[in-house]
Design a protein around this motif. Structure first.
Motif, PDB file in Angstrom:
ATOM      1  N   LEU A  45       0.846  -1.191   0.000  1.00 47.00           N
ATOM      2  CA  LEU A  45       0.000   0.000   0.000  1.00 47.00           C
ATOM      3  C   LEU A  45       0.880   1.238   0.000  1.00 47.00           C
ATOM      4  O   LEU A  45       1.890   1.297   0.704  1.00 47.00           O
ATOM      5  CB  LEU A  45      -0.908   0.015   1.238  1.00 47.00           C
ATOM      6  CG  LEU A  45      -1.746   1.280   1.457  1.00 47.00           C
ATOM      7  CD1 LEU A  45      -2.756   1.464   0.332  1.00 47.00           C
ATOM      8  CD2 LEU A  45      -2.449   1.233   2.811  1.00 47.00           C
ATOM      9  N   GLN A  46       0.482   2.228  -0.767  1.00 46.54           N
ATOM     10  CA  GLN A  46       1.205   3.503  -0.804  1.00 46.54           C
ATOM     11  C   GLN A  46       0.689   4.404   0.320  1.00 46.54           C
ATOM     12  O   GLN A  46      -0.373   5.000   0.219  1.00 46.54           O
ATOM     13  CB  GLN A  46       1.017   4.169  -2.166  1.00 46.54           C
ATOM     14  CG  GLN A  46       1.564   3.363  -3.330  1.00 46.54           C
ATOM     15  CD  GLN A  46       1.274   3.997  -4.676  1.00 46.54           C
ATOM     16  OE1 GLN A  46       1.190   5.226  -4.792  1.00 46.54           O
ATOM     17  NE2 GLN A  46       1.112   3.176  -5.704  1.00 46.54           N
ATOM     18  N   PHE A  47       1.466   4.468   1.399  1.00 41.30           N
ATOM     19  CA  PHE A  47       1.104   5.305   2.538  1.00 41.30           C
ATOM     20  C   PHE A  47       1.487   6.763   2.276  1.00 41.30           C
ATOM     21  O   PHE A  47       2.535   7.046   1.696  1.00 41.30           O
ATOM     22  CB  PHE A  47       1.835   4.839   3.798  1.00 41.30           C
ATOM     23  CG  PHE A  47       1.201   3.676   4.501  1.00 41.30           C
ATOM     24  CD1 PHE A  47       0.020   3.840   5.208  1.00 41.30           C
ATOM     25  CD2 PHE A  47       1.791   2.423   4.469  1.00 41.30           C
ATOM     26  CE1 PHE A  47      -0.567   2.779   5.873  1.00 41.30           C
ATOM     27  CE2 PHE A  47       1.216   1.349   5.134  1.00 41.30           C
ATOM     28  CZ  PHE A  47       0.034   1.526   5.836  1.00 41.30           C
ATOM     29  N   ASP A  62      -7.002   4.508  -3.314  1.00 39.30           N
ATOM     30  CA  ASP A  62      -8.254   4.364  -4.063  1.00 39.30           C
ATOM     31  C   ASP A  62      -8.405   2.948  -4.603  1.00 39.30           C
ATOM     32  O   ASP A  62      -9.502   2.371  -4.578  1.00 39.30           O
ATOM     33  CB  ASP A  62      -8.308   5.376  -5.209  1.00 39.30           C
ATOM     34  CG  ASP A  62      -8.580   6.800  -4.729  1.00 39.30           C
ATOM     35  OD1 ASP A  62      -9.046   6.949  -3.579  1.00 39.30           O
ATOM     36  OD2 ASP A  62      -8.320   7.747  -5.490  1.00 39.30           O
ATOM     37  N   GLN A  63      -7.313   2.378  -5.098  1.00 38.07           N
ATOM     38  CA  GLN A  63      -7.373   1.012  -5.622  1.00 38.07           C
ATOM     39  C   GLN A  63      -7.703   0.007  -4.526  1.00 38.07           C
ATOM     40  O   GLN A  63      -8.521  -0.900  -4.726  1.00 38.07           O
ATOM     41  CB  GLN A  63      -6.042   0.649  -6.280  1.00 38.07           C
ATOM     42  CG  GLN A  63      -5.768   1.368  -7.587  1.00 38.07           C
ATOM     43  CD  GLN A  63      -4.355   1.129  -8.088  1.00 38.07           C
ATOM     44  OE1 GLN A  63      -3.432   0.855  -7.309  1.00 38.07           O
ATOM     45  NE2 GLN A  63      -4.160   1.242  -9.390  1.00 38.07           N
ATOM     46  N   LEU A  64      -7.075   0.163  -3.364  1.00 43.19           N
ATOM     47  CA  LEU A  64      -7.341  -0.780  -2.282  1.00 43.19           C
ATOM     48  C   LEU A  64      -8.744  -0.577  -1.723  1.00 43.19           C
ATOM     49  O   LEU A  64      -9.416  -1.549  -1.347  1.00 43.19           O
ATOM     50  CB  LEU A  64      -6.296  -0.628  -1.178  1.00 43.19           C
ATOM     51  CG  LEU A  64      -6.327  -1.715  -0.099  1.00 43.19           C
ATOM     52  CD1 LEU A  64      -6.252  -3.113  -0.710  1.00 43.19           C
ATOM     53  CD2 LEU A  64      -5.198  -1.524   0.904  1.00 43.19           C
ATOM     54  N   ARG A  65      -9.195   0.658  -1.701  1.00 43.90           N
ATOM     55  CA  ARG A  65     -10.563   0.918  -1.234  1.00 43.90           C
ATOM     56  C   ARG A  65     -11.576   0.204  -2.135  1.00 43.90           C
ATOM     57  O   ARG A  65     -12.583  -0.338  -1.654  1.00 43.90           O
ATOM     58  CB  ARG A  65     -10.821   2.427  -1.208  1.00 43.90           C
ATOM     59  CG  ARG A  65     -12.104   2.824  -0.492  1.00 43.90           C
ATOM     60  CD  ARG A  65     -12.240   4.329  -0.383  1.00 43.90           C
ATOM     61  NE  ARG A  65     -11.347   4.892   0.627  1.00 43.90           N
ATOM     62  CZ  ARG A  65     -10.297   5.661   0.356  1.00 43.90           C
ATOM     63  NH1 ARG A  65      -9.992   5.948  -0.899  1.00 43.90           N
ATOM     64  NH2 ARG A  65      -9.550   6.140   1.331  1.00 43.90           N
ATOM     65  N   TYR A  70     -15.334  -4.192  -2.851  1.00 48.64           N
ATOM     66  CA  TYR A  70     -15.705  -5.391  -3.601  1.00 48.64           C
ATOM     67  C   TYR A  70     -15.865  -6.578  -2.658  1.00 48.64           C
ATOM     68  O   TYR A  70     -16.830  -7.349  -2.764  1.00 48.64           O
ATOM     69  CB  TYR A  70     -14.643  -5.697  -4.655  1.00 48.64           C
ATOM     70  CG  TYR A  70     -14.968  -6.905  -5.503  1.00 48.64           C
ATOM     71  CD1 TYR A  70     -15.876  -6.808  -6.552  1.00 48.64           C
ATOM     72  CD2 TYR A  70     -14.386  -8.145  -5.242  1.00 48.64           C
ATOM     73  CE1 TYR A  70     -16.196  -7.914  -7.330  1.00 48.64           C
ATOM     74  CE2 TYR A  70     -14.697  -9.253  -6.007  1.00 48.64           C
ATOM     75  CZ  TYR A  70     -15.599  -9.133  -7.047  1.00 48.64           C
ATOM     76  OH  TYR A  70     -15.918 -10.232  -7.807  1.00 48.64           O
ATOM     77  N   ALA A  71     -14.922  -6.731  -1.730  1.00 45.22           N
ATOM     78  CA  ALA A  71     -15.005  -7.832  -0.768  1.00 45.22           C
ATOM     79  C   ALA A  71     -16.285  -7.728   0.059  1.00 45.22           C
ATOM     80  O   ALA A  71     -16.959  -8.741   0.308  1.00 45.22           O
ATOM     81  CB  ALA A  71     -13.777  -7.827   0.137  1.00 45.22           C
ATOM     82  N   LEU A 132      -8.887   3.849   6.001  1.00 46.23           N
ATOM     83  CA  LEU A 132      -9.087   3.124   4.747  1.00 46.23           C
ATOM     84  C   LEU A 132      -9.961   1.888   4.915  1.00 46.23           C
ATOM     85  O   LEU A 132     -10.857   1.630   4.100  1.00 46.23           O
ATOM     86  CB  LEU A 132      -7.721   2.724   4.181  1.00 46.23           C
ATOM     87  CG  LEU A 132      -7.690   1.991   2.842  1.00 46.23           C
ATOM     88  CD1 LEU A 132      -8.326   2.838   1.743  1.00 46.23           C
ATOM     89  CD2 LEU A 132      -6.248   1.645   2.473  1.00 46.23           C
ATOM     90  N   PHE A 133      -9.716   1.113   5.973  1.00 44.63           N
ATOM     91  CA  PHE A 133     -10.417  -0.157   6.157  1.00 44.63           C
ATOM     92  C   PHE A 133     -11.639   0.044   7.046  1.00 44.63           C
ATOM     93  O   PHE A 133     -11.511   0.397   8.217  1.00 44.63           O
ATOM     94  CB  PHE A 133      -9.491  -1.195   6.797  1.00 44.63           C
ATOM     95  CG  PHE A 133      -8.476  -1.788   5.858  1.00 44.63           C
ATOM     96  CD1 PHE A 133      -8.703  -3.013   5.253  1.00 44.63           C
ATOM     97  CD2 PHE A 133      -7.293  -1.113   5.582  1.00 44.63           C
ATOM     98  CE1 PHE A 133      -7.772  -3.569   4.392  1.00 44.63           C
ATOM     99  CE2 PHE A 133      -6.350  -1.654   4.720  1.00 44.63           C
ATOM    100  CZ  PHE A 133      -6.594  -2.885   4.119  1.00 44.63           C
ATOM    101  N   ASP A 134     -12.794  -0.209   6.480  1.00 50.56           N
ATOM    102  CA  ASP A 134     -14.044  -0.134   7.238  1.00 50.56           C
ATOM    103  C   ASP A 134     -14.261  -1.483   7.917  1.00 50.56           C
ATOM    104  O   ASP A 134     -15.088  -2.291   7.509  1.00 50.56           O
ATOM    105  CB  ASP A 134     -15.199   0.203   6.301  1.00 50.56           C
ATOM    106  CG  ASP A 134     -16.517   0.353   7.041  1.00 50.56           C
ATOM    107  OD1 ASP A 134     -16.475   0.528   8.270  1.00 50.56           O
ATOM    108  OD2 ASP A 134     -17.578   0.273   6.392  1.00 50.56           O
TER     109      ASP A 134
END
Length: 474
Positions: A45-47, A62-65, A70-71, A132-134
């Motif tokens: 991840l780009q911090f 944005d890509q990881l979000r 999607y998950a 970032l992670f909900d």
């Protein structure tokens, strides 16, 4: 929790693979994906708070979000794992300034836990992770920590024990995550070894108890339960001991017993199957094993492989398997080698690791499996590339044992070399399809001690040694 852990820190798989994996495990009743995205070898991840730590092709936020969202649509909760003490070279390799925070140069090291700069960095990274992670949980790593050599740590050790320093760091992490209303998870190995660490630790911390041996010691879990912690049991499909594919000599009994133990106590929250270090294996060859592990997670115990293979072949490969095909796949699970002899064989080495192994018998065994699986290729209507990768893995296994046999007999020839070079080329093409062709870790380990974890590199070393042997005896 019922699910898997993927290691995106050491090597990133393709973007499509992670979505495909989420689809696959969701269809099999799983609800959790532990996202191991930081380690000594890299960060996927780009911090914003840590320039220079991101691996090649790392996700943007944005890509990881998008992947997290999607998950969620598939019913899969992605739990982030941020390494915060051990396995933190992704931080200390980011700049010369941060390198000064490293405790030592050992294979297992740590970032200095008492340096103010350490807490600043970790706090900033946790802030970004929570944004970032909900997800109600954040895994903070904390396994395989080796500290005590940094000057600041040595000074702190004059007044505190290592256990107290370790516990202080955990308190800092717990308090910071509480500000974000997140529940802390951590690997449990140091708590099990040194229960004094847990004395002041809040009991809402979830202990991820990783036990990878074939005989899974219940007492480690009982110790954590007796201390009042909730526990998630963690098995391993691919680990340090069995690196190419899970087999009955190591990984399969571990998976079975860990799944069974989830029934033993109501404070066991579930089970996660870990898959470590992607450069050890071909991920498209592992779908039958992931399917089998998911079946054991669902049943919470042993499931005969012969019960899962027919439905898997039909739904994933699109054909009705014969009894011969099922038996060949059973041989794969029964006969997969352990890491040490497998590494020695790939590199064309001799020694104690290969004692007791009949090389001709191994070559014949894998030839038979290959013939059956390759013979069914025309029946495959779905996921043909994945099936071809499975066949390639078997072809490679057969060849590795055969070329070692001929190497020892000094009977290597050009046809054997040509086959070795063809497999090497196919392995490289598989990497390019499954991962990123421009990833420097394809052939160059980040650390020298990682060389034994690189399938493509070790196979290539064996091919080069084979060529030298042919030239020598030509």
């Amino acid at each position: 929790m019922r699910g898997f852990m993927l290691d995106s820190a050491r090597v990133l798989e393709s973007r499509a693979y992670y979505r495909r994996f989420i689809d696959f495990i969701a269809q099999r009743g799983c609800d959790t994906l532990l996202w191991h995205f930081t380690d000594d070898q890299g960060c996927s991840l780009q911090f914003d708070a840590l320039n220079g730590c991101a691996s090649p092709n790392a996700y943007t936020k944005d890509q990881l979000r998008e992947l997290i969202t999607y998950a969620q649509t598939k019913g899969i909760m992605m739990i982030p794992e941020l390494e915060t003490l051990g396995h933190t070279r992704y931080i200390t390799r980011a700049s010369d300034e941060l390198a000064e925070l490293s405790e030592n140069n050992a294979e297992f090291t740590a970032i200095c836990p008492v340096a103010p700069r350490t807490q600043e960095i970790i706090a900033a990274l946790l802030d970004e992770v929570c944004e970032l992670f909900d997800c109600p949980f954040v895994h903070v790593g904390m396994d395989e920590v080796n500290f005590g050599d940094h000057p600041l740590t040595q000074k702190a050790l004059q007044n505190k024990t290592q256990s107290q320093i370790f516990a202080d760091h955990l308190q800092f992490l717990h308090q910071h995550l509480a500000k974000h209303d997140r529940r802390m998870m951590m690997w449990a190995d140091h708590i099990i070894k040194d229960t004094a660490i847990a004395a002041e630790l809040p009991r809402d911390v979830i202990m991820a108890n990783w036990q990878y041996d074939p005989i899974v010691p219940w007492q480690t879990t009982q110790t954590l339960l007796d201390m009042g912690f909730d526990v998630v049991l963690c098995s391993s499909m691919i680990s340090h001991a069995q690196t190419l594919h899970p087999g009955k000599s190591y990984a399969l009994p571990n998976l079975t017993e860990t799944a069974r133990q989830t029934r033993e106590h109501d404070k066991i929250l579930g089970s996660i199957v870990t898959i470590w270090t992607p450069q050890r294996f071909l991920h498209d060859a592992l779908w039958p094993a992931v399917d089998y592990a998911a079946a054991m997670l669902k049943k919470q115990g042993y499931v005969p492989l012969a019960e899962t293979l027919p439905s898997f072949a039909k739904t994933f490969y699109g054909f009705e398997p014969s009894a011969t095909w099922i038996n060949a796949m059973q041989t794969l699970f029964d006969h997969t080698p352990m890491r040490r002899p497998w590494v020695a064989a790939m590199r064309l080495e001799t020694g104690d690791d290969l004692q007791g192994i009949d090389l001709q018998q191994e070559a014949n065994c894998w030839q038979e499996v290959h013939d059956v699986l390759a013979g069914s290729r025309d029946d495959v209507t779905d996921n043909a590339e994945a099936y071809d990768t499975l066949v390639l893995m078997i072809r490679m296994m057969r060849h590795v044992w055969l070329r070692l046999l001929k190497f020892n007999q000094n009977t290597c020839d050009e046809s054997l070399l040509a086959e070795s070079q063809a497999i090497e080329k196919a392995l490289g093409q598989t990497w390019d399809r499954e991962r990123f062709a421009d990833d420097p870790r394809k052939m160059t380990p980040v650390f020298s001690f990682d060389e034994v974890n690189h399938l493509l590199l070790m196979f290539t070393q064996g091919t080069e040694r084979l060529q030298e042997n042919i030239c020598l005896y030509r």
